[in-house]
Enzyme design. Structure first.
Site, PDB file in Angstrom:
ATOM      1  CB  SER A 147      -3.671  -1.405   1.695  1.00  0.00           C
ATOM      2  OG  SER A 147      -2.353  -1.815   1.435  1.00  0.00           O
ATOM      3  CG  ASP A 279      -0.168   3.317  -3.687  1.00  0.00           C
ATOM      4  OD1 ASP A 279       0.816   2.916  -3.054  1.00  0.00           O
ATOM      5  OD2 ASP A 279      -1.334   2.978  -3.405  1.00  0.00           O
ATOM      6  CG  HIS A 308      -0.667   2.799   0.115  1.00  0.00           C
ATOM      7  ND1 HIS A 308      -1.201   1.970  -0.846  1.00  0.00           N
ATOM      8  CD2 HIS A 308      -0.768   2.125   1.291  1.00  0.00           C
ATOM      9  CE1 HIS A 308      -1.613   0.839  -0.274  1.00  0.00           C
ATOM     10  NE2 HIS A 308      -1.378   0.916   1.021  1.00  0.00           N
TER      11      HIS A 308
END
Length: 328
Positions: A147, A279, A308
């Site tokens: 991320s 995601d 995610h």
């Protein structure tokens, strides 16, 4: 650039085990033991909390973990917003068992690192990671970022990693590059109102936001039929609340508004881009599918139905694929 699909079977996480009594007994037993031998053999710089820290050029104490044989190839992990190096525990234990040296740090303002007011941007994030890598003299390392940590890896490799031979490979997992925000040049990005909502959540009731995000979209627990792990939700909340509200607030701008197209273009080492097509935090169309087109030596792996937080919910699959790439 090749794309491969992986099966969407869900990894079953282990049940929680209670160790409070054992931990309390161990604490009581060790309370009176001398610590001189520990202090004498500890190899790294220490911060004010008597845990391993390195101090950056602008005076910020960055906490890090460094496990495994020093002569082994290092893997350095870079965590996402608003978490800490603890989010990589599953991967660190896995790669440690495979014979690697594993390193992870808490980003400034996160986890056990100093809660400074300034410097919550990709340039400082990458410089802080370099301070750890330089302090530990990590070379031929694989850098893996999730991320926001994927953005940190892209900036680190582009600016600090390649000329000195410090980086062998890179991995971007559910990562934010090249740019999340909708702009005239990025018309299919997410509107600023999405990120303003996160800022409002941090400012108004961070504790509740940090329950709502992992309970819903982060791990896909809001999907019909999903198996919800309360321990995972609580661990996400724990990590988030350890950090600074100021760092988390400013970090939203860093991960959403930083255009990292040029970082991606500058990366020359083999780079694996891993992303789930469900995601809900960093949509794949505006991240991985674009990022891989800018990489000189990029490979894309798409995971049907994965969320995610697939590093946690599908750790067995992700770890296997990471190992294959690192060894390949």
């Amino acid at each position: 650039m090749p794309a491969e699909n992986q099966p969407s079977g869900r990894h079953h996480l282990p049940t929680r085990r209670e160790a409070i009594g054992l931990g309390g007994a161990a604490l009581a037993l060790s309370a009176g033991l001398p610590r001189a031998s520990e202090a004498a053999t500890r190899p790294h710089a220490e911060g004010p909390t008597d845990m391993p820290h390195v101090t950056t050029t602008d005076g910020v104490d960055i906490f890090y973990k460094d496990w495994g044989p020093r002569q082994a190839q290092p893997i350095m992990f870079h965590h996402g917003w608003p978490l800490s190096s603890d989010d990589w525990d599953t991967q660190m234990l896995f790669f440690l068992q495979q014979g690697f040296r594993v390193v992870a740090h808490d980003r400034r303002g996160h986890g056990r690192s100093a809660q400074v007011s300034e410097g919550h941007d990709m340039d400082h994030y990458a410089a802080d990671a370099f301070a750890v890598a330089e302090h530990l003299d990590l070379r031929n390392a694989v850098h893996i970022g999730h991320s926001t940590g994927g953005g940190e890896v892209a900036r680190y490799v582009a600016k600090h990693g390649q000329p000195a031979g410090r980086v062998a490979k890179a991995v971007l997992v559910s990562a934010v590059p090249p740019l999340m925000l909708k702009t005239p040049g990025n018309p299919d990005g997410l509107p600023i109102e999405v990120f303003d909502g996160f800022r409002k959540g941090v400012a108004d009731n961070r504790a509740q936001l940090f329950l709502d995000v992992p309970s819903g979209p982060f791990y896909g627990f809001n999907r019909e039929g999903a198996t919800v792990y309360q321990g995972v939700i609580q661990n996400w909340w724990r990590q988030g609340m350890m950090g600074s509200a100021k760092a988390h607030y400013d970090g939203i701008k860093a991960f959403s508004e930083t255009d990292q197209t040029e970082d991606l273009k500058a990366i020359t080492v083999p780079t694996l881009v891993m992303h789930g097509d469900d995601d809900q935090i960093v949509p794949i169309a505006n991240s991985a599918l674009k990022a891989v087109t800018h990489l000189r030596a990029g490979t894309l792996k798409v995971y049907p139905g994965y969320p995610h937080g697939m590093l946690t919910t599908h750790a067995e699959v992700i770890n296997r694929d990471l190992l294959a790439f690192v060894k390949g």
